[in-house]
Design an enzyme around this catalytic site. Sequence first.
Site, PDB file in Angstrom:
ATOM      1  N   HIS A   1       0.825  -1.206   0.000  1.00  0.00           N
ATOM      2  CA  HIS A   1       0.000   0.000   0.000  1.00  0.00           C
ATOM      3  C   HIS A   1       0.864   1.263   0.000  1.00  0.00           C
ATOM      4  O   HIS A   1       0.371   2.344   0.312  1.00  0.00           O
ATOM      5  CB  HIS A   1      -0.909   0.023   1.223  1.00  0.00           C
ATOM      6  CG  HIS A   1      -1.765  -1.186   1.368  1.00  0.00           C
ATOM      7  ND1 HIS A   1      -2.645  -1.604   0.389  1.00  0.00           N
ATOM      8  CD2 HIS A   1      -1.877  -2.092   2.379  1.00  0.00           C
ATOM      9  CE1 HIS A   1      -3.264  -2.697   0.798  1.00  0.00           C
ATOM     10  NE2 HIS A   1      -2.804  -3.026   1.987  1.00  0.00           N
TER      11      HIS A   1
ATOM     12  N   HIS B   1      -7.245  -4.457  -0.810  1.00  0.00           N
ATOM     13  CA  HIS B   1      -6.608  -5.745  -1.066  1.00  0.00           C
ATOM     14  C   HIS B   1      -7.276  -6.465  -2.236  1.00  0.00           C
ATOM     15  O   HIS B   1      -7.020  -7.638  -2.473  1.00  0.00           O
ATOM     16  CB  HIS B   1      -6.672  -6.641   0.174  1.00  0.00           C
ATOM     17  CG  HIS B   1      -6.149  -6.006   1.413  1.00  0.00           C
ATOM     18  ND1 HIS B   1      -6.972  -5.402   2.341  1.00  0.00           N
ATOM     19  CD2 HIS B   1      -4.881  -5.854   1.859  1.00  0.00           C
ATOM     20  CE1 HIS B   1      -6.229  -4.911   3.322  1.00  0.00           C
ATOM     21  NE2 HIS B   1      -4.961  -5.172   3.052  1.00  0.00           N
TER      22      HIS B   1
END
Length: 329
Positions: free
Chosen positions: A56, A215
Site C-alpha cells: 500500500h 486488497h
Amino acid sequence: MKKFINHVDDFLAESLAGFAAAHGDLVVLNREPVFVRRKDLKPGKVALISGGGSGHEPLHSGFVGHGMLDAACPGQIFTSPTPDQMMAAAKAVDTGSGVLFIVKNYSGDLMNFEMASEMSEVPNAMVLINDDVAVENSSYTTGRRGVAGAVIVEKLVGSLAESGASLDECKAFGDRINKRTASMGVAFSSCTVPAAGTLTFKIGDDEIEVGVGIHGEPGRRRAKFASADTIAAELLTAIVDDLKPPAGAGLLVLVNGLGGTPLGELYLLFNSTRAWLEKRDLKIARVQVGALTTSLEMAGASITLCMLDEQMTKHWDSAVHTPALRWGL
C-alpha cells in the site's frame, strides 16, 4: 508476472532496504523484528505507530517523520505485521509519554495490534480507522474497512502530538477525525501479489468494481465502465449520504490513486469531484491528490472526504516532513 524483483521471498526485505537507504536522513530500519522508525525522536512526545501489510506504499512507512508517525510496522504483502514488531517499535520510539497505535480495521491487523497493546509495557491507546463506506462487512473485516482515511488521521494526530498533547488527547482527536471521514474506491483492474503470481481477481475490459477494497476485496457491485463524472457521482453520493455534511461545510478532499492510475487522471477525477460538490454547496477547504494508499499496481482510485473544523484545519496545514508528504519546513 512482470515486476522488478529478484526473489519473491526477499521482496519486502530488499524494498525496505532501498527505502531506508533513500531516506536515511529521516528514517532508520530495524531488521529484527522489522519496523521503520523516525530517525530523530522528540523527547516527551506521544509516539504514533501504525502498520499493516505491505503493498500500500507509501502507507505507512512513507509517513514516518516529523508531523506524522514515529514508527511503522510493515507485514508481508497484504499480510498483517506481528505483535512482536509492534511491541519492539513501541519500546524503540516511546520517549516517556506513551504510544498511540493507529490501526486500519482489518481482522489480522486489529487482532495483532490488540495483542501488542495488551502485552506491551509501554502505556498505549488505539485509534481504529474504518472510513470505507462501501461495505459493512467482508471476509477481511467485522465492520467497515480502513482505507485512505488513515492518511488524514496520521497527519492530523501527528501534528497534535508534535504540539505536546497527551496520549488521551491524541486518542480522542483521532477518534473524532475518523468519525468525520469517509471514503470509497473503484477499481479498473486487479493487482498481482508477487507470492501468488496471478491476478487477485478477474474483471472484464468493460467492467469496474465499485467499492473495491485495498486488497482487491469485492465492493458494492460490478458495473460497466462509465465516465469520470458518473463514477465520481456514485462514489460521492455514498460518501455524502454517510457523512451528511451541512451546506457550506469545509471539506478536505483526498483523491487517491490505487497504484496504476496516472496523476493526470487523478486530477481529472478531482475536477469531477469539485464540480459535483460545488453543485451541492459543499465547500472544498483543502485538497490532496496523489497515490498515498495504493494496492500494488491496481488501476483505479478512491475519494475521501473529511469534514474539517478549525482545529483540524490548523493541524492539516502544520509542517510535515516525511518521505511521502512534506510541506511547511
